[in-house]
Motif scaffolding. Structure first.
Motif, short mmCIF file in Angstrom:
data_model
loop_
_atom_site.label_atom_id
_atom_site.label_comp_id
_atom_site.label_asym_id
_atom_site.label_seq_id
_atom_site.Cartn_x
_atom_site.Cartn_y
_atom_site.Cartn_z
N PRO A 44 50.27 49.32 43.60
CA PRO A 44 50.41 49.04 42.17
C PRO A 44 51.53 49.87 41.53
O PRO A 44 52.12 49.44 40.53
CB PRO A 44 49.06 49.45 41.57
CG PRO A 44 48.12 49.51 42.73
CD PRO A 44 48.93 49.80 43.95
N THR A 96 53.85 38.37 44.00
CA THR A 96 52.62 39.18 44.03
C THR A 96 51.41 38.43 43.50
O THR A 96 50.29 38.89 43.65
CB THR A 96 52.78 40.43 43.16
OG1 THR A 96 53.01 40.00 41.80
CG2 THR A 96 53.95 41.28 43.61
N GLY A 139 49.25 40.67 41.54
CA GLY A 139 48.63 41.82 42.19
C GLY A 139 49.60 42.92 42.53
O GLY A 139 50.78 42.81 42.21
N PRO A 140 49.21 43.97 43.18
CA PRO A 140 47.79 44.26 43.50
C PRO A 140 46.98 44.50 42.22
O PRO A 140 47.48 45.16 41.32
CB PRO A 140 47.85 45.53 44.33
CG PRO A 140 49.30 45.74 44.65
CD PRO A 140 50.10 45.02 43.65
N GLY A 141 45.76 44.00 42.19
CA GLY A 141 44.94 44.08 40.98
C GLY A 141 45.61 43.26 39.90
O GLY A 141 45.94 42.10 40.09
N SER A 142 45.87 43.92 38.76
CA SER A 142 46.64 43.22 37.73
C SER A 142 47.92 44.01 37.44
O SER A 142 48.43 43.99 36.34
CB SER A 142 45.81 43.04 36.46
OG SER A 142 45.40 44.32 35.99
N SER A 143 48.40 44.71 38.47
CA SER A 143 49.49 45.65 38.23
C SER A 143 50.83 44.98 37.95
O SER A 143 51.72 45.60 37.41
CB SER A 143 49.63 46.60 39.42
OG SER A 143 49.97 45.85 40.56
#
Lengths: 298, 364, 304
Positions: free
Chosen positions: A153, A236, A239-243
């Motif tokens: 991230p 992406t 992602g990763p996550g909502s980064s």
């Protein structure tokens, strides 16, 4: 000289464009602003509770993902200015050397013909930790080299910035080259006769003369950054996550992922405001330039 | 051939008035030249007639029919533009044919007219070329041809020769004159070039500041200009103007010239309204009406030579006065005989004077 | 005329002088080296895409991303074209290719036809509120798509084109209209006034002047706009994603689906072949008509 006319044809010919502008642009923007004040979810619900009209906006600014999106907007915006600088350096070098201009221009501009989806996929492949550039670096002896930016991230946005620079610098080079070529050739000759050094010529004369080109580039870049979506999906997918979320990604996710059109509209309205904040200076500068040119002409 | 009439025309752009209460008529088959400096409103007047811009007030009629509110194509006019305005993507033939597109004609008639115009203008070999492959003079002919094929009675020309070089301009001047003599169209021709006006027009309207200063035949305009503007605008070198004060000396009227400190007898001048004692006037004398060293004429001036100028077939002697130099036409062969500073006596025939009221500028 | 006169006596025969040796300065070499390195950086992704797409997976698994294929194979291309899965559909990117083509033509005709006529009317005919309208168009050209997307989805549902090829094509035309109109208007504004006056006196018909005079004069701008539009329609993702239905999604969407959502072992060579297949049409246009392409993107940028 104005041309007089008394028939209906031109007016009729303008009707489709007028209707499209009124419905698809003016009307649609109005609709979206209106919906952003409602509690609509999957389907539009046209009742507004005026006691909490800003509900969606309040939610939005409490949403961590939105905060990340705005931060990333700034990060990508600042990072991409490298594309302008890179584009200018390329243009200046090409303009100075002239040899191979056609060849270099062709190379530097081809990424523009490639869609951002394709661009994103290639870069994603090159960022592949096991088989991509990182692995290559390890193989040639840089054992500690890390090029697995998209997996973390903290660095994923840099990967997107790098791909954006790759895709966009040719465009800025083309604009800068056009700007450089429009500079009066006598200035180059005068500088040569005066023995002005290359650096001083650029820093004191050429760059100040091209400030409008720089400004145009900066504004176009900002507008592009606000719209950034395809490249994120391809590289992406947020992602990763909502980064690596960006406002455009956020708004479309609110619509397609969360099925919340009021929330999506609120995000879109903020995007419109950001665009306006970039666009209004452009209008003012254009108007000012036109007036200045007219003043010079007189 | 039709008659064109402007009645009380006004044209305003916003709060700027370009033309006001303008009246002018062009008779059948007349070659009217609208002459004036740039910005005098002559092109505006032409565009109003063409229908390319709208009048603010007033009436325009062609052949007795009011056309004020008609579209350009419906007015029965043809126009030749300064830049020729040929359609760049069409051949010469295509250009001529497009000129006929507003008229519903059958193919044979269109071909007949195109052939006729091409022959008349000697552009037959060029018919299948594009405008970019033509020289300036050829383009000019095509532009005229495009107007001719329409077979209308009124022709408008908007400075058509100003983009040609001097030699071609002379040729085209003769060509246009020949066409007018042959076809007797009514022509309204706008120019700022007085030579074009003097050589081609049957009638000249001199304009300045949106006002028609004088309408008349070329001779009238040249010999009896109605006011100071016309007098100075027409003629090259321009008319010598000397400010003077009238003094009555018994039966004689004397003009005491301010700049030359001399007085001349103007009793012989055919005044419309003779000036009174003490009136301020301007005496105008054309360079060619002065005779050097002719002391026997009733009016004469003695002035020092400033310089002599030779232009091939002509020569002009400039004499020093208190203001602008005074020009006199001389024999070119004599030009070398005049030394700067030497005094020269110039004589005039009184009836050649142009005398104007200094205040109003009008001829008296 | 000129043939009467002999050649002017000042004209001399051409004289050859020895050529001076070419000089290359050190700074020139430095610049050329720098430019070459930049060119390498820009060219690398295309190179990687090409070599990956013709390698066997065995070689790819060795992690030699830059190395040339030890054994060239076109199987990934065949797979990408015919077998790649997008969601549950496994018919390759060729479905997307033909969808993109089907979207391309109607939207080109719609967007260019509409913008041309509008630009012509605004530039050459006296329309009172033209200035206001142009300003609105100028603004509209900058609006982010998200602000009008949801209402457009609802509207296209109402007129029953949502999810169809026509739906996607119409949205493309609508979205391109402001910018293209401005481009055409600026181009037509430079047609000399006198030509328009002459046409007005000769014909006076709006459509006749358009088709016979103005359209034939639009050659250059038409190519520029055509390239701009082909590239942007072909490369579009967002409109195709949100307006295309099942079986009408354009190539970029099929590509993204097949690469991003693919399950099981990833065939990077097939992915890259699919990406290349998607990128080829605009790349061909770029390498063939580069000059107009540059004009197109700059027109699309600055004049907007």
């Amino acid at each position: 000289m104005a041309i007089r006319w008394s028939h209906w044809s031109p007016r009729i010919a303008l009707v489709p464009a007028l209707v499209i502008t009124a419905v698809a642009f003016v009307g649609s923007i109005g609709w979206t602003i209106y919906i952003s004040l409602t509690r609509s979810r999957r389907f539009p619900d046209y009742t507004i509770n005026w006691d909490e009209w800003a509900r969606q906006y309040e939610r939005l600014f409490k949403d961590d993902a939105w905060a990340v999106s705005l931060k990333n907007l700034l990060v990508l915006g600042i990072g991409s200015t490298l594309a302008i600088i890179f584009g200018f350096i390329l243009a200046a070098m090409i303009e100075r050397e002239k040899r191979g201009e056609g060849f270099f221009r062709t190379i530097f501009l081809y990424p523009l013909a490639v869609s951002l989806i394709v661009a994103g996929l290639v870069w994603r492949w090159m960022f592949n930790p096991a088989l991509g550039i990182e692995n290559f670096l390890h193989q040639i002896g840089f054992a500690n080299a890390s090029f697995n930016w998209l997996a973390s991230p903290d660095t994923a946005m840099y990967g997107i910035i790098l791909a954006s620079i790759w895709h966009g610098s040719g465009f800025y080079m083309a604009l800068m080259l056009a700007g450089l070529k429009s500079i009066n050739t006598e200035i180059w000759s005068a500088a040569r006769l005066d023995g002005v050094s290359f650096w001083r010529l650029y820093i004191e004369i050429i760059i100040p003369m091209m400030r409008f080109t720089f400004l145009t580039c900066a504004i176009l870049l900002s507008l592009g950054v606000v719209k950034a979506y395809d490249i994120i999906v391809a590289m992406t997918n947020g992602g990763p996550g909502s980064s690596t979320w960006m406002p455009a990604f956020f708004a479309l996710n609110a619509y397609a992922g969360r099925s919340n059109i009021a929330y999506a509209s609120a995000a879109a309205v903020i995007m419109l405001l950001i665009t306006a904040a970039i666009f209004i200076p452009l209008v003012l500068i254009t108007a000012w330039r036109v007036r200045r040119q007219e003043a010079i002409a007189q | 051939m039709p008659r064109v009439e402007f009645q009380n025309i006004a044209k305003q752009y916003g709060r700027v008035t370009v033309l006001d209460e303008l009246n002018l008529s062009v008779e059948d088959g007349e070659f009217l030249v609208l002459l004036g400096p740039s910005g005098c409103g002559k092109t505006t007047l032409l565009n109003l007639l063409a229908g390319l811009i709208e009048v603010t007030a007033g009436k325009i009629s062609i052949d007795g029919n009011e056309v004020t509110n008609l579209d350009p194509k419906d007015r029965g006019l043809a126009m030749v533009f300064q830049s020729y305005a040929l359609y760049p993507t069409k051949t010469v033939r295509g250009n001529l044919k497009f000129g006929l597109s507003a008229q519903k004609l059958d193919r044979a008639e269109i071909d007949r007219r195109v052939d006729w115009a091409a022959k008349l203008l000697q552009i037959e070999p060029l018919l299948d070329r594009k405008p970019s492959q033509l020289s300036g003079g050829q383009r000019q002919r095509v532009a005229i041809g495009r107007a001719l094929v329409k077979n209308v009675g009124v022709f408008l020309f908007d400075e058509p020769l100003s983009n040609l070089d001097a030699k071609l301009r002379t040729e085209m001047r003769l060509e246009i004159k020949r066409l007018h003599d042959e076809l007797r169209h009514t022509i309204v021709y706008v120019t700022h070039d007085q030579v074009e006006a003097m050589t081609m027009a049957t009638k000249i309207a001199v304009m300045d500041g949106g006002v028609i200063q004088q309408v008349g035949t070329p001779d009238e305009i040249y010999e009896t200009p109605a006011n100071l503007f016309v007098a100075q605008f027409i003629g090259s070198p321009s008319m010598n103007m000397l400010r003077a004060k009238v003094a009555r000396d018994g039966e004689r009227l004397l003009a005491n010239l301010e700049d030359a400190s001399a007085s001349i007898d103007i009793s012989g001048h055919p005044f419309a309204q003779p000036p009174k004692d003490g009136d301020q006037i301007v005496v105008g004398l054309r360079p060619e009406h002065g005779l050097v060293d002719a002391s026997d004429l009733p009016a004469s001036l003695e002035l020092p030579v400033q310089y002599a100028e030779k232009t091939g077939s002509d020569a002009t002697l400039f004499l020093k006065t208190g203001s602008k130099p005074f020009a006199v036409r001389i024999e070119p062969s004599q030009a070398a005989n005049y030394q700067t500073g030497a005094a020269v006596r110039v004589g005039f025939a009184t009836e050649k004077f142009n005398i104007f009221d200094a205040q109003s500028g009008r001829r008296i | 005329m000129t043939d009467i006169l002999p050649l002017s006596p000042n004209q001399k025969a051409f004289k050859e002088y020895p050529k001076k040796p070419a000089k290359i300065k050190g700074s020139s070499i430095a610049i050329l080296i720098f430019l070459t390195m930049c060119a390498l950086f820009i060219a690398v992704p295309l190179y990687v895409m090409i070599v990956t797409s013709i390698k066997h997976m065995d070689q790819i698994r060795l992690g030699e991303i830059f190395s040339l294929p030890t054994q060239v194979t076109f199987e990934p291309w065949w797979k990408a074209w015919n077998e790649v899965c997008s969601g549950v559909q496994c018919e390759g990117v060729k479905v997307g290719f033909f969808n993109s083509l089907a979207i391309l033509f109607p939207s080109l005709i719609l967007s260019i036809g509409l913008s041309m006529v509008t630009g012509y009317a605004l530039a050459l005919w006296n329309v009172k509120w033209a200035g206001t309208f142009l300003f609105i168009l100028f603004t509209a050209a900058f609006v982010p798509f998200q602000i009008i997307m949801i209402p457009l989805i609802i509207l296209s549902g109402i007129i029953k084109v949502y999810g169809t090829i026509w739906g996607v094509a119409i949205v493309h035309a609508v979205l391109a209209m402001p910018l293209l109109t401005l481009i055409f208007r600026n181009y037509y504004k430079d047609i000399p006034n006198e030509i328009m006056s002459a046409a007005l006196m000769d014909s006076g018909s709006f459509w006749r002047i358009f088709f016979e005079i103005v359209l034939p004069m639009s050659g250059n701008i038409l190519i520029v706009v055509l390239i701009l539009q082909i590239t942007s329609i072909w490369n579009d993702f967002i409109i195709g994603l949100y307006f295309g239905g099942i079986g009408t999604k354009p190539m970029t969407v099929i590509l993204a689906n097949s690469v991003i959502t693919s399950r099981g072992e990833i065939s990077y060579n097939v992915d890259m072949a699919a990406a290349l297949l998607t990128a080829i049409p605009p790349l061909v246009i770029y390498f063939v008509l580069g000059k107009f392409f540059v004009q197109g993107i700059t027109a699309g940028a600055i004049k907007g």
